[in-house]
Design an enzyme around this catalytic site. Structure first.
Site, PDB file in Angstrom:
ATOM      1  N   ALA A  40      23.664  21.898  13.911  1.00 56.25           N
ATOM      2  CA  ALA A  40      23.663  20.467  14.253  1.00 56.25           C
ATOM      3  C   ALA A  40      24.226  19.635  13.110  1.00 56.25           C
ATOM      4  CB  ALA A  40      22.232  20.025  14.529  1.00 56.25           C
ATOM      5  N   ASN A  89      23.140  15.665   1.777  1.00 52.45           N
ATOM      6  CA  ASN A  89      23.515  14.572   2.677  1.00 52.45           C
ATOM      7  C   ASN A  89      22.323  13.690   2.968  1.00 52.45           C
ATOM      8  OD1 ASN A  89      22.725  14.452   5.786  1.00 52.45           O
ATOM      9  ND2 ASN A  89      22.624  16.595   5.113  1.00 52.45           N
ATOM     10  N   PHE A  93      21.287  10.144  10.707  1.00 49.63           N
ATOM     11  CA  PHE A  93      21.543  10.138  12.168  1.00 49.63           C
ATOM     12  C   PHE A  93      22.553   9.073  12.583  1.00 49.63           C
ATOM     13  CE2 PHE A  93      17.021  11.914  12.969  1.00 49.63           C
ATOM     14  CZ  PHE A  93      17.491  13.217  12.953  1.00 49.63           C
ATOM     15  N   SER A 157      14.627  16.374   9.778  1.00 54.84           N
ATOM     16  CA  SER A 157      15.630  15.709   8.955  1.00 54.84           C
ATOM     17  C   SER A 157      14.915  14.869   7.898  1.00 54.84           C
ATOM     18  CB  SER A 157      16.516  14.802   9.807  1.00 54.84           C
ATOM     19  OG  SER A 157      17.266  13.980   8.946  1.00 54.84           O
ATOM     20  N   ASN A 159      16.150  12.419   6.283  1.00 48.97           N
ATOM     21  CA  ASN A 159      16.860  11.152   6.055  1.00 48.97           C
ATOM     22  C   ASN A 159      16.464  10.001   6.971  1.00 48.97           C
ATOM     23  OD1 ASN A 159      18.432  12.328   3.948  1.00 48.97           O
ATOM     24  ND2 ASN A 159      19.556  13.416   5.545  1.00 48.97           N
ATOM     25  N   THR A 160      15.454  10.239   7.804  1.00 52.50           N
ATOM     26  CA  THR A 160      14.873   9.140   8.580  1.00 52.50           C
ATOM     27  C   THR A 160      13.434   9.034   8.094  1.00 52.50           C
ATOM     28  OG1 THR A 160      16.308   9.508  10.481  1.00 52.50           O
ATOM     29  CG2 THR A 160      14.209   8.388  10.929  1.00 52.50           C
ATOM     30  N   LYS A 195      13.020  22.253  15.673  1.00 49.25           N
ATOM     31  CA  LYS A 195      13.701  22.577  14.406  1.00 49.25           C
ATOM     32  C   LYS A 195      12.886  22.093  13.219  1.00 49.25           C
ATOM     33  CE  LYS A 195      18.078  22.238  11.897  1.00 49.25           C
ATOM     34  NZ  LYS A 195      19.491  21.863  11.961  1.00 49.25           N
ATOM     35  N   ASN A 224      16.111  23.397   8.650  1.00 45.27           N
ATOM     36  CA  ASN A 224      16.910  22.218   8.298  1.00 45.27           C
ATOM     37  C   ASN A 224      17.175  22.235   6.773  1.00 45.27           C
ATOM     38  OD1 ASN A 224      18.083  19.567   8.434  1.00 45.27           O
ATOM     39  ND2 ASN A 224      16.825  19.176  10.232  1.00 45.27           N
ATOM     40  N   THR A 225      17.668  21.137   6.246  1.00 49.85           N
ATOM     41  CA  THR A 225      17.975  21.044   4.809  1.00 49.85           C
ATOM     42  C   THR A 225      16.683  20.932   3.983  1.00 49.85           C
ATOM     43  OG1 THR A 225      18.175  18.657   5.068  1.00 49.85           O
ATOM     44  CG2 THR A 225      20.211  19.923   5.181  1.00 49.85           C
TER      45      THR A 225
END
Ligand SMILES: Cc1cc2nc3c(=O)[nH]c(=O)nc-3n(C[C@H](O)[C@H](O)[C@H](O)COP(=O)(O)O)c2cc1C
Length: 345
Positions: A40, A89, A93, A157, A159-160, A195, A224-225
């Site tokens: 993704a 990164n 989103f 994620s 980043n949110t 995920k 994920n990262t």
């Protein structure tokens, strides 16, 4: 038109070279042409489905999509270190929203995705609170349902703000229940995966496994990262590792394989795992598979090595099967858990 498309025997030969028979594998009820998928975030708008198909991916994940279109974080938001073979990164989103994503996917000709399941990766809009996350995700799911083969509920994620909290406690249950009940309402039959992050304790992993299986998730995407960082080795890498965001690529490889190993052991190999995180060579992909991933995905390796990495790994996996004297990818899944009886001398 390419000459190979005009001459059937050449086309057939290219197909066999790209997809050796032994690499065909199963994920749930699908017969995949190969075990390597696109992770993704690479095709956030689902604009390049035909290109991924031509490259030879066995399956792809598009998005992450959110219910509301959003621009993501200000640039710069992606950083690359060739020293560490890693990316950091904090995209946040950036995506056109699930409605537009569904419109784009609806226009993809059937031939351009034939035999390559397309999953939609679902995230939470930044403007939506975690309390309202079930509605945000299930709205996206309903919009995308007619145009994809399955879903990945991304609760990992970094980043949110707050998104990773959706992996915890009752929040995960409410979210997955909402998604799975919406999937059934839409007609059913399209698997929902969850995920996860690599930065979880075994207790946190146990919770996610239990809740996700109870809710009816078809499997798990790991991982994920990471928020972890490799040791800086010079001034340039010091600047790199200090960037905020999720790290992908080589330094993530070992941890994500450990997570896969743990989940496979815990579920006795009965719950499909899509393995992702730091795969850049045949050996990396093989380790994920023998530790329990039914199939794998790549992202950062495409950035560092270019599209040829896909064929490199496919060819290498074919050789691995020969070396180990096994006739199909499916037989390799979880091999590391079954002792050393099939290891080459
Ligand atoms: C720029 C970028 C954007 C990403 N966006 C998403 C996303 O929207 N949803 C998601 O679940 N994972 C996203 N990921 C994570 C990847 O899907 C993958 O899990 C991670 O990069 C580890 O794999 P790799 O080491 O092969 O890159 C993103 C990764 C990168 C580098």
């Amino acid at each position: 038109m390419r000459i190979s498309n005009k001459i059937p025997p050449i086309r057939m030969l290219m197909k066999v070279l790209l997809h050796p028979r032994a690499l065909k594998t199963k994920l749930l009820d699908w017969d995949l042409r190969g075990p390597i998928g696109l992770a993704a975030g690479m095709d956030k708008k689902a604009e390049n489905v035909a290109a991924w198909h031509n490259m030879g991916f066995g399956f792809i994940e598009v998005g992450g999509f959110t219910a509301h279109p959003q621009e993501g974080n200000p640039k710069p938001r992606m950083f690359r270190s060739s020293t560490h073979k890693a990316l950091i990164n904090r995209m946040g989103f950036n995506n056109p929203g699930s409605e537009k994503g569904a419109e784009t996917l609806a226009k993809v000709p059937a031939k351009a995705r034939q035999g390559m399941p397309v999953f939609a990766n679902l995230g939470r809009s930044k403007s939506t609170s975690n309390e309202d996350a079930p509605e945000d995700y299930s709205t996206s799911l309903a919009l995308l349902w007619p145009v994809v083969e399955g879903f990945v509920v991304n609760v990992s994620s970094p980043n949110t703000p707050g998104l990773r909290d959706l992996q915890k406690g009752d929040a995960l249950k409410s979210l997955l229940e909402a998604c799975i009940s919406m999937e059934e309402k839409c007609g059913g039959g399209k698997p929902v995966f969850v995920k996860i992050a690599p930065d979880l304790s075994n207790e946190a992993l146990d919770h996610i496994i239990d809740v996700s299986r109870q809710c009816g998730c078809a499997g798990i995407v790991a991982t994920n990262t990471t928020l972890e960082r490799p040791q800086a080795i010079n001034a340039k890498s010091e600047t790199f590792v200090k960037q905020e965001g999720g790290l992908s690529g080589k330094p993530l490889n070992q941890r994500s394989t450990e997570v896969i190993h743990y989940i496979y052991a815990k579920t006795k190999g009965k719950w499909p795992i899509i393995g992702v995180g730091g795969i850049s060579s045949t050996e990396d992909a093989w380790q994920k598979i023998i530790n329990g991933a039914s199939v794998v995905q790549i992202y950062s390796a495409l950035v560092f090595k270019g599209p040829s990495v896909l064929k490199e790994i496919q060819k290498g996996l074919g050789n691995k099967l020969k070396q180990h004297g096994i006739s199909s990818m499916s037989e390799a899944v979880g091999l590391a858990h079954r002792g050393n009886e099939n290891e080459p001398e």
